[in-house]
Scaffold this active site. Structure first.
Site, short mmCIF file in Angstrom:
data_model
loop_
_atom_site.label_atom_id
_atom_site.label_comp_id
_atom_site.label_asym_id
_atom_site.label_seq_id
_atom_site.Cartn_x
_atom_site.Cartn_y
_atom_site.Cartn_z
N GLU A 1 -16.89 51.08 -20.84
CA GLU A 1 -17.23 50.23 -21.98
C GLU A 1 -17.44 48.79 -21.51
OE1 GLU A 1 -15.30 52.26 -25.91
OE2 GLU A 1 -14.22 50.59 -25.01
N HIS B 1 -28.77 52.89 -28.67
CA HIS B 1 -29.08 52.13 -29.89
C HIS B 1 -28.78 52.90 -31.17
CE1 HIS B 1 -30.90 49.42 -27.00
NE2 HIS B 1 -30.86 48.50 -27.96
N CYS C 1 -10.93 46.47 -32.49
CA CYS C 1 -11.89 47.55 -32.26
C CYS C 1 -12.04 48.49 -33.46
CB CYS C 1 -11.52 48.35 -31.01
SG CYS C 1 -11.73 47.39 -29.50
#
EC number: 4.-.-.-
Length: 128
Positions: free
Chosen positions: A117, A67, A23
């Protein structure tokens, strides 16, 4: 105690600093976000809070994140963990609907914001 919940989603990229694992690389999530409001008393219309008002605020906040590369947002201090995202959304909703700040009494208040998530990984920011 009554509780209402609304949800929305957004897609964004991020990476985690001070993390030793995959990550730490740039990657993305399709985040699911839930906002919870609680209170003891209903309004004249028999509602704790108009779903539309809460949903509008939640969607507005998440639209600012959608985005994007979350690391580019100064508020996350280059480390947009799910926990920091949850607090940012919580604080942003309160800025848009200040009447939801928790005080003593029967009025409705923003209890928590959950940020998923994945379907199995959630962070929550709450008032207690």
């Amino acid at each position: 105690m009554f509780e209402v919940r609304v949800n929305t989603d957004f897609a964004a990229a991020h990476f985690l600093r001070d993390y030793n694992g995959k990550c730490e690389n740039l990657h993305g999530h399709n985040y699911k976000v839930y906002a919870h409001v609680r209170g003891n008393a209903l309004n004249e219309g028999g509602m704790l809070l108009d779903f539309t008002e809460l949903k509008r605020a939640l969607k507005s906040v998440c639209a600012r994140l959608d985005h994007t590369n979350l690391n580019d947002m100064e508020v996350f201090d280059q480390n947009p963990s799910a926990e920091r995202i949850a607090k940012f959304i919580f604080d942003s909703i309160l800025a848009m609907i200040p009447s939801l700040v928790k005080t003593d009494g029967d009025k409705a208040f923003l209890q928590a914001v959950d940020v998923f998530e994945t379907d199995t990984n959630r962070a929550r920011y709450s008032v207690d």
